[in-house]
Design a protein around this motif. Structure first.
Motif, PDB file in Angstrom:
ATOM      1  N   TYR A  69       1.988   0.361  10.546  1.00 26.93           N
ATOM      2  CA  TYR A  69       0.730   0.927  10.559  1.00 26.93           C
ATOM      3  C   TYR A  69      -0.556  -0.517  10.685  1.00 26.93           C
ATOM      4  O   TYR A  69       0.029  -1.553  10.495  1.00 26.93           O
ATOM      5  N   LEU A  96       1.175   3.426   1.977  1.00 27.53           N
ATOM      6  CA  LEU A  96       1.970   3.773   3.377  1.00 27.53           C
ATOM      7  C   LEU A  96       3.331   3.120   3.321  1.00 27.53           C
ATOM      8  O   LEU A  96       4.144   3.662   4.107  1.00 27.53           O
ATOM      9  N   ASP A  97       3.438   1.964   2.718  1.00 32.41           N
ATOM     10  CA  ASP A  97       4.633   1.322   2.791  1.00 32.41           C
ATOM     11  C   ASP A  97       5.705   2.086   2.012  1.00 32.41           C
ATOM     12  O   ASP A  97       6.851   1.779   2.060  1.00 32.41           O
ATOM     13  N   ARG A  98       5.279   3.137   1.481  1.00 36.13           N
ATOM     14  CA  ARG A  98       6.341   3.900   0.254  1.00 36.13           C
ATOM     15  C   ARG A  98       6.834   5.289   0.749  1.00 36.13           C
ATOM     16  O   ARG A  98       7.383   5.819   0.174  1.00 36.13           O
ATOM     17  N   LEU A 104       0.772  -1.250   0.008  1.00 39.10           N
ATOM     18  CA  LEU A 104       0.116  -0.178  -0.057  1.00 39.10           C
ATOM     19  C   LEU A 104       0.979   1.291  -0.068  1.00 39.10           C
ATOM     20  O   LEU A 104       2.009   1.175   0.535  1.00 39.10           O
ATOM     21  N   THR A 127       8.193   2.176   8.882  1.00 39.13           N
ATOM     22  CA  THR A 127       6.669   2.549   8.808  1.00 39.13           C
ATOM     23  C   THR A 127       6.181   1.528   9.446  1.00 39.13           C
ATOM     24  O   THR A 127       6.220   0.328   9.095  1.00 39.13           O
ATOM     25  N   GLU A 174       7.535  -2.018   7.912  1.00 39.47           N
ATOM     26  CA  GLU A 174       8.381  -1.777   6.699  1.00 39.47           C
ATOM     27  C   GLU A 174       9.385  -1.314   7.057  1.00 39.47           C
ATOM     28  O   GLU A 174       9.387   0.160   7.536  1.00 39.47           O
ATOM     29  N   ARG A 204      13.167   0.755   5.771  1.00 34.52           N
ATOM     30  CA  ARG A 204      13.824   1.065   4.456  1.00 34.52           C
ATOM     31  C   ARG A 204      15.153   1.941   4.935  1.00 34.52           C
ATOM     32  O   ARG A 204      15.166   2.716   5.790  1.00 34.52           O
TER      33      ARG A 204
END
Lengths: 162, 177
Positions: free
Chosen positions: B98, A144-146, A142, B96, B168, B170
Protein backbone atom coordinates in the motif's frame (compact mmCIF):
# COMPACT_ATOMS: atom_id res chain seq x y z
CA UNK A 1 -0.80 20.43 26.89
CA UNK A 2 -2.56 20.78 23.61
CA UNK A 3 -4.70 19.10 21.01
CA UNK A 4 -2.48 18.03 18.13
CA UNK A 5 -3.15 17.19 14.50
CA UNK A 6 -3.31 13.48 13.72
CA UNK A 7 -0.96 12.46 10.90
CA UNK A 8 -2.42 10.65 7.92
CA UNK A 9 -0.74 7.88 5.97
CA UNK A 10 1.45 8.27 3.78
CA UNK A 11 3.25 10.45 6.30
CA UNK A 12 6.55 8.60 6.76
CA UNK A 13 6.58 9.18 10.50
CA UNK A 14 3.80 6.58 10.79
CA UNK A 15 6.13 3.90 9.43
CA UNK A 16 9.11 4.51 11.73
CA UNK A 17 10.08 2.40 14.72
CA UNK A 18 9.88 4.80 17.68
CA UNK A 19 12.75 5.03 20.20
CA UNK A 20 12.13 4.68 23.96
CA UNK A 21 10.55 7.70 25.65
CA UNK A 22 12.37 9.69 28.38
CA UNK A 23 11.07 11.45 31.52
CA UNK A 24 9.65 14.94 30.97
CA UNK A 25 9.32 14.37 27.25
CA UNK A 26 7.17 11.31 27.87
CA UNK A 27 4.91 13.28 30.20
CA UNK A 28 4.44 16.09 27.73
CA UNK A 29 3.66 13.67 24.89
CA UNK A 30 1.24 11.66 27.05
CA UNK A 31 -0.61 14.85 28.01
CA UNK A 32 -0.94 15.87 24.36
CA UNK A 33 -2.10 12.37 23.41
CA UNK A 34 -4.81 12.45 26.08
CA UNK A 35 -5.97 15.93 25.02
CA UNK A 36 -6.02 14.91 21.37
CA UNK A 37 -7.80 11.62 22.09
CA UNK A 38 -10.45 13.40 24.19
CA UNK A 39 -11.00 15.98 21.46
CA UNK A 40 -11.85 13.21 18.98
CA UNK A 41 -14.97 11.83 20.64
CA UNK A 42 -15.18 8.15 19.73
CA UNK A 43 -11.43 7.68 19.70
CA UNK A 44 -10.31 4.93 22.12
CA UNK A 45 -6.55 5.15 21.71
CA UNK A 46 -3.72 7.11 20.21
CA UNK A 47 0.02 6.58 19.84
CA UNK A 48 2.80 9.17 19.81
CA UNK A 49 3.80 8.61 16.15
CA UNK A 50 0.25 9.61 15.16
CA UNK A 51 0.88 13.12 16.45
CA UNK A 52 4.36 13.24 14.96
CA UNK A 53 6.30 12.35 18.11
CA UNK A 54 8.97 9.68 17.76
CA UNK A 55 8.63 8.09 21.19
CA UNK A 56 7.17 4.91 22.69
CA UNK A 57 4.13 6.46 24.32
CA UNK A 58 0.48 5.52 23.78
CA UNK A 59 -2.82 6.17 25.49
CA UNK A 60 -5.89 3.91 25.56
CA UNK A 61 -9.26 4.57 27.14
CA UNK A 62 -12.18 2.25 26.38
CA UNK A 63 -14.20 3.14 29.50
CA UNK A 64 -16.79 5.05 27.47
CA UNK A 65 -16.96 2.54 24.65
CA UNK A 66 -19.87 0.08 24.60
CA UNK A 67 -17.55 -2.85 23.97
CA UNK A 68 -15.03 -1.96 26.64
CA UNK A 69 -17.05 -0.26 29.37
CA UNK A 70 -17.53 -3.39 31.50
CA UNK A 71 -13.98 -4.74 31.33
CA UNK A 72 -11.02 -2.37 31.32
CA UNK A 73 -8.05 -0.99 33.21
CA UNK A 74 -9.28 2.60 33.18
CA UNK A 75 -7.49 5.43 31.47
CA UNK A 76 -4.16 4.01 30.37
CA UNK A 77 -0.99 6.01 29.79
CA UNK A 78 1.61 3.61 28.46
CA UNK A 79 5.25 4.69 28.40
CA UNK A 80 7.68 2.20 26.85
CA UNK A 81 5.06 -0.57 26.91
CA UNK A 82 5.85 -4.18 26.08
CA UNK A 83 3.48 -7.10 25.65
CA UNK A 84 5.13 -9.85 27.69
CA UNK A 85 2.42 -12.45 27.29
CA UNK A 86 -0.32 -13.02 24.75
CA UNK A 87 -2.82 -15.81 24.26
CA UNK A 88 -5.87 -16.64 22.19
CA UNK A 89 -6.78 -15.32 18.76
CA UNK A 90 -9.80 -13.35 17.74
CA UNK A 91 -10.74 -11.48 14.59
CA UNK A 92 -12.30 -8.04 15.00
CA UNK A 93 -13.00 -4.94 12.95
CA UNK A 94 -10.53 -2.08 13.32
CA UNK A 95 -10.18 1.39 11.95
CA UNK A 96 -7.47 3.98 12.38
CA UNK A 97 -7.49 7.78 12.49
CA UNK A 98 -4.39 7.75 10.32
CA UNK A 99 -6.14 5.74 7.55
CA UNK A 100 -9.59 7.29 7.77
CA UNK A 101 -11.36 5.61 4.84
CA UNK A 102 -10.82 1.95 5.56
CA UNK A 103 -11.63 -0.57 8.21
CA UNK A 104 -10.43 -4.14 8.32
CA UNK A 105 -10.78 -7.46 10.10
CA UNK A 106 -7.61 -7.96 12.08
CA UNK A 107 -6.54 -10.99 14.08
CA UNK A 108 -5.29 -10.13 17.58
CA UNK A 109 -4.54 -11.92 20.82
CA UNK A 110 -7.52 -12.13 23.19
CA UNK A 111 -5.53 -11.79 26.40
CA UNK A 112 -2.30 -9.92 26.96
CA UNK A 113 -0.05 -8.87 29.79
CA UNK A 114 1.55 -5.46 29.42
CA UNK A 115 4.59 -4.10 31.26
CA UNK A 116 5.28 -0.38 31.05
CA UNK A 117 7.07 2.40 32.92
CA UNK A 118 4.13 2.74 35.31
CA UNK A 119 3.79 -0.98 36.15
CA UNK A 120 2.06 -3.97 34.62
CA UNK A 121 -1.46 -5.27 34.08
CA UNK A 122 -3.53 -7.83 32.24
CA UNK A 123 -6.04 -6.92 29.61
CA UNK A 124 -8.65 -8.87 27.65
CA UNK A 125 -11.09 -8.41 24.83
CA UNK A 126 -11.72 -5.03 23.28
CA UNK A 127 -9.21 -3.16 25.43
CA UNK A 128 -6.50 -5.74 24.65
CA UNK A 129 -7.24 -5.26 20.95
CA UNK A 130 -6.88 -1.47 21.25
CA UNK A 131 -3.60 -1.80 23.13
CA UNK A 132 -2.19 -4.12 20.46
CA UNK A 133 -3.29 -1.68 17.75
CA UNK A 134 -1.63 1.29 19.52
CA UNK A 135 1.56 -0.63 20.31
CA UNK A 136 1.82 -1.54 16.63
CA UNK A 137 2.01 2.20 15.90
CA UNK A 138 5.16 2.37 18.03
CA UNK A 139 6.76 -0.08 15.60
CA UNK A 140 5.52 1.63 12.46
CA UNK A 141 2.95 -1.11 11.84
CA UNK A 142 -0.51 -0.14 10.56
CA UNK A 143 -3.55 -2.41 10.54
CA UNK A 144 -3.23 -2.84 6.75
CA UNK A 145 0.02 -4.68 7.46
CA UNK A 146 -1.95 -7.29 9.36
CA UNK A 147 -4.94 -8.10 7.15
CA UNK A 148 -5.18 -11.44 5.41
CA UNK A 149 -7.43 -10.70 2.45
CA UNK A 150 -8.35 -7.50 0.65
CA UNK A 151 -11.65 -8.92 -0.57
CA UNK A 152 -12.80 -10.54 2.64
CA UNK A 153 -11.25 -8.35 5.29
CA UNK A 154 -10.88 -4.73 4.15
CA UNK A 155 -13.89 -2.44 4.00
CA UNK A 156 -14.61 1.12 3.13
CA UNK A 157 -15.79 2.97 6.19
CA UNK A 158 -19.47 3.83 5.75
CA UNK A 159 -19.38 7.08 7.63
CA UNK A 160 -16.47 8.77 9.21
CA UNK A 161 -17.15 11.12 12.06
CA UNK A 162 -13.97 12.40 13.63
CA UNK B 1 -16.32 -35.12 -22.11
CA UNK B 2 -14.76 -31.89 -23.32
CA UNK B 3 -13.59 -29.11 -20.99
CA UNK B 4 -13.57 -25.50 -22.07
CA UNK B 5 -12.76 -22.15 -20.58
CA UNK B 6 -15.30 -19.55 -21.71
CA UNK B 7 -14.67 -15.84 -21.13
CA UNK B 8 -16.95 -12.98 -22.01
CA UNK B 9 -16.71 -9.22 -21.50
CA UNK B 10 -19.37 -6.62 -22.18
CA UNK B 11 -21.10 -3.53 -20.93
CA UNK B 12 -23.05 -4.48 -17.84
CA UNK B 13 -26.81 -5.07 -18.19
CA UNK B 14 -29.36 -7.47 -16.76
CA UNK B 15 -29.47 -10.89 -18.42
CA UNK B 16 -25.84 -11.54 -19.35
CA UNK B 17 -25.40 -14.67 -17.27
CA UNK B 18 -28.85 -15.93 -18.28
CA UNK B 19 -28.13 -15.53 -22.00
CA UNK B 20 -24.76 -17.26 -21.80
CA UNK B 21 -26.18 -20.06 -19.66
CA UNK B 22 -29.06 -20.51 -22.12
CA UNK B 23 -26.60 -21.06 -24.96
CA UNK B 24 -24.64 -23.58 -22.94
CA UNK B 25 -27.59 -25.56 -21.64
CA UNK B 26 -28.78 -25.84 -25.25
CA UNK B 27 -25.86 -28.18 -26.00
CA UNK B 28 -26.06 -30.00 -22.67
CA UNK B 29 -23.00 -28.24 -21.30
CA UNK B 30 -22.36 -28.11 -17.57
CA UNK B 31 -20.95 -25.01 -15.87
CA UNK B 32 -18.50 -26.47 -13.37
CA UNK B 33 -17.02 -23.31 -11.95
CA UNK B 34 -17.24 -19.59 -12.57
CA UNK B 35 -15.89 -16.14 -11.70
CA UNK B 36 -17.91 -13.07 -12.52
CA UNK B 37 -17.43 -9.47 -11.60
CA UNK B 38 -18.19 -5.88 -12.60
CA UNK B 39 -15.58 -3.17 -12.91
CA UNK B 40 -16.15 0.29 -14.34
CA UNK B 41 -19.57 -0.70 -15.71
CA UNK B 42 -18.09 -3.66 -17.55
CA UNK B 43 -19.06 -7.20 -16.75
CA UNK B 44 -16.54 -10.01 -17.03
CA UNK B 45 -17.30 -13.67 -16.73
CA UNK B 46 -15.04 -16.71 -16.81
CA UNK B 47 -16.61 -20.13 -16.89
CA UNK B 48 -15.23 -23.62 -16.73
CA UNK B 49 -17.57 -25.72 -18.83
CA UNK B 50 -17.80 -29.41 -19.56
CA UNK B 51 -19.61 -30.62 -22.68
CA UNK B 52 -20.76 -33.90 -24.16
CA UNK B 53 -18.08 -35.51 -26.36
CA UNK B 54 -19.48 -34.47 -29.73
CA UNK B 55 -18.93 -30.75 -29.13
CA UNK B 56 -15.61 -29.10 -29.89
CA UNK B 57 -14.58 -25.50 -29.24
CA UNK B 58 -16.16 -24.25 -32.44
CA UNK B 59 -19.46 -25.87 -31.47
CA UNK B 60 -19.39 -24.21 -28.06
CA UNK B 61 -18.69 -20.88 -29.69
CA UNK B 62 -21.55 -21.45 -32.12
CA UNK B 63 -23.85 -22.23 -29.21
CA UNK B 64 -22.99 -18.83 -27.75
CA UNK B 65 -23.41 -16.89 -31.00
CA UNK B 66 -26.92 -15.70 -30.10
CA UNK B 67 -25.84 -14.49 -26.68
CA UNK B 68 -22.89 -12.71 -28.22
CA UNK B 69 -25.11 -10.81 -30.64
CA UNK B 70 -27.96 -10.00 -28.26
CA UNK B 71 -25.62 -8.87 -25.48
CA UNK B 72 -23.30 -7.03 -27.87
CA UNK B 73 -20.36 -8.66 -26.11
CA UNK B 74 -17.02 -7.00 -26.68
CA UNK B 75 -15.18 -10.28 -26.40
CA UNK B 76 -16.04 -13.94 -26.22
CA UNK B 77 -13.39 -16.62 -26.18
CA UNK B 78 -13.61 -20.38 -25.91
CA UNK B 79 -10.46 -22.41 -25.22
CA UNK B 80 -10.12 -26.09 -24.63
CA UNK B 81 -8.57 -27.04 -21.31
CA UNK B 82 -7.42 -30.42 -20.10
CA UNK B 83 -9.59 -32.09 -17.47
CA UNK B 84 -8.39 -31.01 -14.03
CA UNK B 85 -6.39 -28.12 -15.48
CA UNK B 86 -8.06 -26.02 -12.79
CA UNK B 87 -5.42 -27.22 -10.37
CA UNK B 88 -3.42 -24.04 -9.91
CA UNK B 89 -0.39 -24.05 -7.67
CA UNK B 90 -1.40 -23.63 -4.04
CA UNK B 91 -0.74 -20.14 -2.71
CA UNK B 92 1.48 -20.18 0.36
CA UNK B 93 2.17 -16.48 1.00
CA UNK B 94 0.21 -13.25 0.95
CA UNK B 95 1.82 -9.93 0.02
CA UNK B 96 0.25 -6.65 1.09
CA UNK B 97 1.27 -3.49 -0.73
CA UNK B 98 0.00 0.00 0.00
CA UNK B 99 1.00 3.57 -0.57
CA UNK B 100 0.05 6.86 -2.18
CA UNK B 101 -1.47 6.03 -5.53
CA UNK B 102 0.77 6.57 -8.53
CA UNK B 103 1.42 4.76 -11.82
CA UNK B 104 3.84 1.84 -11.59
CA UNK B 105 3.04 0.19 -8.27
CA UNK B 106 1.56 -2.97 -9.80
CA UNK B 107 4.39 -3.20 -12.30
CA UNK B 108 7.18 -2.70 -9.77
CA UNK B 109 5.95 -5.51 -7.53
CA UNK B 110 4.81 -7.99 -10.17
CA UNK B 111 7.94 -7.55 -12.30
CA UNK B 112 10.04 -8.58 -9.32
CA UNK B 113 7.84 -11.64 -8.77
CA UNK B 114 8.00 -12.56 -12.45
CA UNK B 115 11.77 -12.29 -12.46
CA UNK B 116 11.92 -14.59 -9.46
CA UNK B 117 9.66 -17.04 -11.34
CA UNK B 118 6.94 -16.74 -8.71
CA UNK B 119 3.32 -17.18 -9.80
CA UNK B 120 0.48 -14.94 -8.63
CA UNK B 121 -2.63 -16.93 -7.79
CA UNK B 122 -4.82 -14.02 -6.74
CA UNK B 123 -4.54 -10.25 -6.99
CA UNK B 124 -6.94 -7.64 -5.68
CA UNK B 125 -6.61 -3.90 -5.49
CA UNK B 126 -8.55 -1.12 -3.85
CA UNK B 127 -8.37 2.63 -4.11
CA UNK B 128 -9.32 4.62 -1.01
CA UNK B 129 -8.83 8.09 0.32
CA UNK B 130 -9.90 11.35 -1.28
CA UNK B 131 -8.83 12.73 -4.58
CA UNK B 132 -6.03 14.86 -3.14
CA UNK B 133 -4.31 11.91 -1.44
CA UNK B 134 -5.49 8.61 -2.90
CA UNK B 135 -4.38 5.47 -1.11
CA UNK B 136 -3.73 2.37 -3.20
CA UNK B 137 -3.96 -1.03 -1.56
CA UNK B 138 -3.03 -4.27 -3.32
CA UNK B 139 -2.98 -7.79 -1.97
CA UNK B 140 -1.47 -10.72 -3.82
CA UNK B 141 -1.50 -14.38 -3.07
CA UNK B 142 1.56 -16.09 -4.41
CA UNK B 143 2.89 -19.60 -4.71
CA UNK B 144 6.52 -19.50 -3.63
CA UNK B 145 7.02 -23.22 -3.88
CA UNK B 146 10.75 -23.82 -3.50
CA UNK B 147 11.70 -20.14 -3.80
CA UNK B 148 13.52 -18.59 -0.85
CA UNK B 149 11.06 -16.48 1.15
CA UNK B 150 13.75 -14.45 2.94
CA UNK B 151 15.43 -13.61 -0.37
CA UNK B 152 12.13 -12.52 -1.94
CA UNK B 153 11.28 -10.48 1.14
CA UNK B 154 14.56 -8.61 0.73
CA UNK B 155 14.01 -8.04 -2.98
CA UNK B 156 10.49 -6.76 -2.37
CA UNK B 157 11.74 -4.40 0.35
CA UNK B 158 14.15 -2.84 -2.13
CA UNK B 159 11.40 -2.46 -4.73
CA UNK B 160 9.07 -0.99 -2.12
CA UNK B 161 11.60 1.61 -1.12
CA UNK B 162 12.12 2.65 -4.73
CA UNK B 163 8.37 2.79 -5.43
CA UNK B 164 7.64 4.50 -2.07
CA UNK B 165 5.11 1.91 -0.93
CA UNK B 166 4.85 -0.43 2.04
CA UNK B 167 5.28 -4.12 1.35
CA UNK B 168 4.64 -6.89 3.81
CA UNK B 169 4.90 -10.60 3.03
CA UNK B 170 3.51 -13.24 5.36
CA UNK B 171 2.90 -16.97 5.14
CA UNK B 172 -0.73 -17.63 4.31
CA UNK B 173 -2.45 -18.67 7.48
CA UNK B 174 -3.54 -22.25 7.37
CA UNK B 175 -6.76 -22.61 9.30
CA UNK B 176 -6.77 -25.38 11.83
CA UNK B 177 -9.93 -27.32 10.97
Amino acid sequence: MSVRDVLLYPDRRLKEVAPPAQGPDAERIAADLLDTMDSLGHCVGLAAPQIGEAARVAVVDVTEHPRGADRNNGRLVLVNPVIVFASGKDVGREGCLSIPDLTANVRRAKRIRVEHAGGGFESRGFEARCIQHELDHLDGVLFLDRVASLVDDVFRRRTYSP
Amino acid sequence: MGHFSVSAIGRDRPGIVAAIAAGLVGIGANIEDSRMTILGGHFAVMLLVSTPDEYDGAAVEAALADAREVLELEALTVSEVGAGADARPAADHVITVYGSDHPGIVHAITAELAEAGIGITDLQTRLAGDRSSPLYVMMLEVALGDADAADLDERLSRVAEAAVVEVEMRPLEAEAL
